[in-house]
Motif scaffolding. Structure first.
Motif, PDB file in Angstrom:
ATOM      1  N   GLY B  41       0.723  -1.215   0.082  1.00 11.46           N
ATOM      2  CA  GLY B  41       0.068   0.102   0.004  1.00 11.46           C
ATOM      3  C   GLY B  41       0.792   1.367   0.160  1.00 11.46           C
ATOM      4  O   GLY B  41       0.673   2.217  -0.932  1.00 11.46           O
ATOM      5  N   LEU B  42       1.894   1.196   0.826  1.00 11.44           N
ATOM      6  CA  LEU B  42       2.754   2.560   1.011  1.00 11.44           C
ATOM      7  C   LEU B  42       3.372   2.762  -0.375  1.00 11.44           C
ATOM      8  O   LEU B  42       3.653   3.754  -0.940  1.00 11.44           O
ATOM      9  CB  LEU B  42       3.671   2.317   2.066  1.00 11.44           C
ATOM     10  CG  LEU B  42       3.279   2.509   3.347  1.00 11.44           C
ATOM     11  CD1 LEU B  42       4.315   2.270   4.527  1.00 11.44           C
ATOM     12  CD2 LEU B  42       2.516   3.676   3.509  1.00 11.44           C
ATOM     13  N   SER B  43       4.079   1.545  -0.947  1.00 14.10           N
ATOM     14  CA  SER B  43       4.756   1.570  -2.150  1.00 14.10           C
ATOM     15  C   SER B  43       3.841   2.121  -3.329  1.00 14.10           C
ATOM     16  O   SER B  43       4.243   3.217  -4.027  1.00 14.10           O
ATOM     17  CB  SER B  43       4.982   0.188  -2.825  1.00 14.10           C
ATOM     18  OG  SER B  43       5.914  -0.375  -1.581  1.00 14.10           O
ATOM     19  N   VAL B  44       2.509   1.712  -3.387  1.00 13.08           N
ATOM     20  CA  VAL B  44       1.770   2.042  -4.656  1.00 13.08           C
ATOM     21  C   VAL B  44       1.398   3.781  -4.090  1.00 13.08           C
ATOM     22  O   VAL B  44       1.285   4.540  -5.108  1.00 13.08           O
ATOM     23  CB  VAL B  44       0.199   1.410  -4.429  1.00 13.08           C
ATOM     24  CG1 VAL B  44      -0.588   1.913  -5.316  1.00 13.08           C
ATOM     25  CG2 VAL B  44       0.799  -0.063  -4.964  1.00 13.08           C
ATOM     26  N   THR B  45       1.299   4.262  -3.022  1.00 11.51           N
ATOM     27  CA  THR B  45       1.032   5.444  -2.776  1.00 11.51           C
ATOM     28  C   THR B  45       2.115   6.224  -3.156  1.00 11.51           C
ATOM     29  O   THR B  45       2.073   7.444  -3.636  1.00 11.51           O
ATOM     30  CB  THR B  45       1.018   5.709  -1.024  1.00 11.51           C
ATOM     31  OG1 THR B  45      -0.163   4.860  -0.698  1.00 11.51           O
ATOM     32  CG2 THR B  45       0.401   7.162  -0.678  1.00 11.51           C
ATOM     33  N   PHE B  46       3.367   5.820  -2.676  1.00  7.52           N
ATOM     34  CA  PHE B  46       4.506   6.753  -3.212  1.00  7.52           C
ATOM     35  C   PHE B  46       4.593   6.736  -4.629  1.00  7.52           C
ATOM     36  O   PHE B  46       4.663   7.789  -5.160  1.00  7.52           O
ATOM     37  CB  PHE B  46       5.763   5.934  -2.575  1.00  7.52           C
ATOM     38  CG  PHE B  46       7.291   6.618  -3.212  1.00  7.52           C
ATOM     39  CD1 PHE B  46       7.815   7.356  -2.707  1.00  7.52           C
ATOM     40  CD2 PHE B  46       7.523   5.988  -4.316  1.00  7.52           C
ATOM     41  CE1 PHE B  46       8.886   7.973  -3.289  1.00  7.52           C
ATOM     42  CE2 PHE B  46       8.816   6.279  -4.672  1.00  7.52           C
ATOM     43  CZ  PHE B  46       9.645   7.415  -4.335  1.00  7.52           C
ATOM     44  N   VAL B  47       4.321   5.441  -5.433  1.00  8.66           N
ATOM     45  CA  VAL B  47       4.637   5.769  -7.026  1.00  8.66           C
ATOM     46  C   VAL B  47       3.282   6.684  -7.383  1.00  8.66           C
ATOM     47  O   VAL B  47       3.669   7.307  -8.285  1.00  8.66           O
ATOM     48  CB  VAL B  47       4.512   4.285  -7.267  1.00  8.66           C
ATOM     49  CG1 VAL B  47       4.420   4.518  -8.831  1.00  8.66           C
ATOM     50  CG2 VAL B  47       5.778   3.491  -7.062  1.00  8.66           C
ATOM     51  N   CYS B  48       2.146   6.523  -7.004  1.00 10.81           N
ATOM     52  CA  CYS B  48       1.051   7.178  -7.440  1.00 10.81           C
ATOM     53  C   CYS B  48       1.188   8.611  -7.290  1.00 10.81           C
ATOM     54  O   CYS B  48       1.029   9.577  -7.928  1.00 10.81           O
ATOM     55  CB  CYS B  48      -0.067   6.619  -6.735  1.00 10.81           C
ATOM     56  SG  CYS B  48      -1.662   7.092  -7.573  1.00 10.81           S
ATOM     57  N   ALA B  49       1.913   9.046  -5.854  1.00 17.45           N
ATOM     58  CA  ALA B  49       1.774  10.416  -5.619  1.00 17.45           C
ATOM     59  C   ALA B  49       3.013  11.160  -6.558  1.00 17.45           C
ATOM     60  O   ALA B  49       2.738  11.993  -7.231  1.00 17.45           O
ATOM     61  CB  ALA B  49       2.433  10.599  -4.008  1.00 17.45           C
ATOM     62  N   LEU B  78       9.802   4.919 -11.119  1.00 17.50           N
ATOM     63  CA  LEU B  78       9.565   4.905  -9.583  1.00 17.50           C
ATOM     64  C   LEU B  78       9.276   3.595  -9.085  1.00 17.50           C
ATOM     65  O   LEU B  78       9.821   3.429  -8.028  1.00 17.50           O
ATOM     66  CB  LEU B  78       8.333   6.062  -9.337  1.00 17.50           C
ATOM     67  CG  LEU B  78       8.323   7.436  -9.474  1.00 17.50           C
ATOM     68  CD1 LEU B  78       7.159   8.039  -9.910  1.00 17.50           C
ATOM     69  CD2 LEU B  78       9.264   8.123  -8.560  1.00 17.50           C
ATOM     70  N   VAL B  79       8.852   2.773  -9.931  1.00 16.28           N
ATOM     71  CA  VAL B  79       8.722   1.385  -9.524  1.00 16.28           C
ATOM     72  C   VAL B  79      10.080   0.498  -9.085  1.00 16.28           C
ATOM     73  O   VAL B  79      10.130   0.100  -8.138  1.00 16.28           O
ATOM     74  CB  VAL B  79       7.520   0.628 -10.479  1.00 16.28           C
ATOM     75  CG1 VAL B  79       7.700  -0.845 -10.016  1.00 16.28           C
ATOM     76  CG2 VAL B  79       6.192   1.123 -10.283  1.00 16.28           C
ATOM     77  N   ASN B 107      -0.412  -1.334 -12.721  1.00 14.79           N
ATOM     78  CA  ASN B 107      -1.554  -1.151 -11.645  1.00 14.79           C
ATOM     79  C   ASN B 107      -2.272   0.074 -12.314  1.00 14.79           C
ATOM     80  O   ASN B 107      -1.879   1.233 -12.459  1.00 14.79           O
ATOM     81  CB  ASN B 107      -1.084  -0.794 -10.213  1.00 14.79           C
ATOM     82  CG  ASN B 107      -2.312  -0.721  -9.347  1.00 14.79           C
ATOM     83  OD1 ASN B 107      -3.419  -0.144  -9.518  1.00 14.79           O
ATOM     84  ND2 ASN B 107      -1.973  -1.339  -8.290  1.00 14.79           N
ATOM     85  N   CYS B 108      -3.854  -0.180 -12.595  1.00 13.37           N
ATOM     86  CA  CYS B 108      -4.414   0.762 -13.467  1.00 13.37           C
ATOM     87  C   CYS B 108      -4.393   2.066 -12.677  1.00 13.37           C
ATOM     88  O   CYS B 108      -5.008   3.073 -13.227  1.00 13.37           O
ATOM     89  CB  CYS B 108      -5.866   0.179 -13.515  1.00 13.37           C
ATOM     90  SG  CYS B 108      -5.920  -1.713 -14.115  1.00 13.37           S
ATOM     91  N   ILE B 109      -4.599   2.003 -11.129  1.00 17.65           N
ATOM     92  CA  ILE B 109      -4.715   3.015 -10.343  1.00 17.65           C
ATOM     93  C   ILE B 109      -3.711   4.102 -10.861  1.00 17.65           C
ATOM     94  O   ILE B 109      -4.065   5.369 -11.046  1.00 17.65           O
ATOM     95  CB  ILE B 109      -4.777   2.879  -9.055  1.00 17.65           C
ATOM     96  CG1 ILE B 109      -5.865   1.823  -8.668  1.00 17.65           C
ATOM     97  CG2 ILE B 109      -4.828   4.207  -8.137  1.00 17.65           C
ATOM     98  CD1 ILE B 109      -5.621   1.365  -7.278  1.00 17.65           C
ATOM     99  N   ASN B 133      -5.364   8.569  -3.590  1.00 17.56           N
ATOM    100  CA  ASN B 133      -5.581   7.347  -4.105  1.00 17.56           C
ATOM    101  C   ASN B 133      -4.702   6.269  -3.828  1.00 17.56           C
ATOM    102  O   ASN B 133      -5.432   5.184  -3.568  1.00 17.56           O
ATOM    103  CB  ASN B 133      -5.338   7.350  -5.782  1.00 17.56           C
ATOM    104  CG  ASN B 133      -6.745   8.175  -6.273  1.00 17.56           C
ATOM    105  OD1 ASN B 133      -7.711   7.638  -6.313  1.00 17.56           O
ATOM    106  ND2 ASN B 133      -6.825   9.605  -6.667  1.00 17.56           N
ATOM    107  N   GLY B 134      -3.570   6.378  -3.602  1.00 20.54           N
ATOM    108  CA  GLY B 134      -2.712   5.245  -2.791  1.00 20.54           C
ATOM    109  C   GLY B 134      -3.029   4.952  -1.677  1.00 20.54           C
ATOM    110  O   GLY B 134      -3.382   3.667  -1.180  1.00 20.54           O
ATOM    111  N   LEU B 135      -3.523   5.971  -0.919  1.00 17.71           N
ATOM    112  CA  LEU B 135      -4.172   5.636   0.550  1.00 17.71           C
ATOM    113  C   LEU B 135      -5.434   4.805   0.365  1.00 17.71           C
ATOM    114  O   LEU B 135      -5.631   3.762   1.374  1.00 17.71           O
ATOM    115  CB  LEU B 135      -3.953   6.917   1.530  1.00 17.71           C
ATOM    116  CG  LEU B 135      -2.769   7.419   1.916  1.00 17.71           C
ATOM    117  CD1 LEU B 135      -3.145   8.702   2.758  1.00 17.71           C
ATOM    118  CD2 LEU B 135      -2.097   6.379   2.754  1.00 17.71           C
TER     119      LEU B 135
END
Lengths: 280, 200
Positions: B41-49, B78-79, B107-109, B133-135
């Motif tokens: 979750g944190l990784s996706v939040t980081f990447v998304c932000a 970023l990933v 990840n589509c998000i 959105n990541g959160l």
């Protein structure tokens, strides 16, 4: 002068600049984090080996001797031979090279409380991907006994084949002797339940993975057979009492175990001619 | 006002997982235990932000013909950064997450927010949108992992919870289909509360 953002020149320059920036950034990052990542991998290998020894909390570097086996001959890799030690762990990390290796096979030796245990790396193929691990062996009487095993897998089915990575399955291997009466390698995961003392129960629904484990054990441990048999023979010679006692000292007996008891009874004076009992 | 709405919307009323039904595949795969779900979750939040931030900064210069490729490069970079850091400093977790860290790229998000929001908004707004959105994604992941770890392994973050009460672990909870069913239940609860989301 406004730039046409959809012209080919702009797009090409844009992509080239982007790729150069991103590429050098990632190259820098990968290089600077590499030592830490390598240390993690190395540490994991050491922890797995200690787990196989059954000494999960002990320190690898203090206790374990690293060696290489070629055609049954053991050569120790000195601890301060940095390049040599690194080569051993590099080989452990490279499953393909490890499965193809036939000489200079890595082996780990732990001597504790007078007992010597060996850990060998094992590699094989499961149903979906690689399986690997370490098996710990010890000499016992005229056989070699498994004292511990750790296994891991790349992508076996959770709950089925992946069970090989659980303690429950790995515990079953403990105390199994490698060779049967016919001197064949006999440890295997048997479908339908263990049939003899060398076998362990296979995993229901994980037959293909268990077949992989069987092949992995037979092939990987088989490469060390000459060494294990050699170690077996030495262990026997060490423990076996000299058959000669003073009363039965004879040329014949002294020939068999001259080294061990020569001093006691095989000096020339001590040898008595066998009494001829058929004198009647 | 607008900013705070930007932030709260993706957490509940417009949650990317349970309303937009995005990012389901990784939600099924990494929710067996709380720890990997949390890190994911944190990784996706980081990447998304940060992909939102960078794409928003670049939005005026990006040639529209190759904007998807540029987005992919930014997200992939970023990933890889996240993946390399996890491998160096959280080795165990990175092993559990295995390929799913790399799959954040798909990840589509992430790409959805870049395309739908960052390209048309200012950097700070985009950054907040990415974090929110990541959160929102992380919250659902942790919620699903909470139930799966609790009833599947009897533990929370690896600590025994139910096991000491003589609970027998239900290994069905450890299989991916149960994650789908739990997400389904969450969506059901969510839509019964937010009646306007119900389709007629």
């Amino acid at each position: 002068m406004a730039i046409n953002k959809n012209s080919n020149t702009y797009i090409i320059i844009y992509t080239v600049v982007m790729v150069v920036i991103v590429g050098s950034l990632l190259a820098f990052l990968a290089t600077s984090l590499k030592p830490q990542q390598d240390a993690n991998v190395l540490n994991e290998q050491k922890v797995s080996i200690m787990k196989a020894f059954g000494e999960a909390d002990a320190n690898f570097d203090d206790m374990v001797k690293i060696g290489l086996v070629t055609e049954g001959e053991f050569t120790e890799v000195a601890k301060d031979d940095k390049a040599g030690v690194q080569a051993v762990f590099d080989l452990l990390g490279n499953r393909k090279a490890l499965s193809e290796a036939t000489a200079e096979l890595p082996i780990f030796v732990l001597e504790k409380d007078g007992a010597t245990k060996y850990v060998l790396p094992i590699v094989g193929k499961g149903l979906w991907g690689d399986i690997w691990g370490y098996v710990s062996l010890q000499q016992a009487e005229d056989n070699v006994v498994i004292t511990g095993i750790v296994m891991d897998h790349a992508g076996e089915t959770p709950g089925l084949g992946a069970e090989i990575a659980t303690e429950r399955v790995q515990k079953m291997f403990e105390g199994k002797a490698l060779y049967n009466e016919a001197n064949e390698f006999a440890v295997r995961m048997q479908k339908g339940g263990a049939q003899n003392e060398h076998q362990v129960d296979a995993i229901t629904g994980g037959t293909k993975t268990c077949d992989g484990v069987n092949a992995m054990l037979a092939i990987s441990v088989g490469k060390y057979e000459a060494f294990l048999r050699g170690a077996e023979a030495t262990a026997e010679a060490d423990t076996e009492e000299c058959a000669c006692s003073e009363e039965e000292c004879s040329e014949e007996c002294c020939g068999e175990c001259a080294d061990e008891c020569a001093d006691e009874c095989c000096s020339e004076e001590a040898i008595v001619e066998p009494v001829n009992v058929e004198e009647e | 006002m607008k900013l705070s709405k930007n932030f709260t919307n993706p957490l509940a009323a417009n949650n990317p997982v349970i309303v937009q039904i995005l990012g389901i595949c990784s939600a099924l795969a990494v929710t067996v235990k709380l720890e990997p779900a949390f890190v994911m979750g944190l990784s996706v939040t980081f990447v998304c932000a940060f992909s939102n931030l960078f794409m928003s900064l670049l939005r005026k210069g990006v040639p529209s013909r190759i904007r998807i490729i540029v987005q992919l490069v930014v997200i992939a970079t970023l990933v890889i950064v996240v993946d390399q850091f996890l491998r160096a400093y959280m080795y165990d977790v990175s092993k559990q997450l295995s390929v799913y860290v790399g799959l954040i790229i798909t990840n589509c998000i992430v790409m959805g927010r870049v395309e739908a929001f960052a390209l048309g908004n200012k950097p700070w707004d985009s950054f907040v949108d990415g974090v929110a959105n990541g959160l929102g994604y992380a919250f659902i992941l942790v919620l699903v992992a909470f139930f799966r770890e609790l009833f599947g392994s009897g533990t929370l973050f690896g600590f025994d919870v139910l096991a000491r009460f003589g609970y027998v672990n239900n290994s069905l909870m450890l299989f991916p289909p149960m994650a789908l069913i739990i997400i389904g239940c969450i969506i059901w609860v969510h839509r019964s509360i937010n009646k306007d989301l119900q389709e007629k």
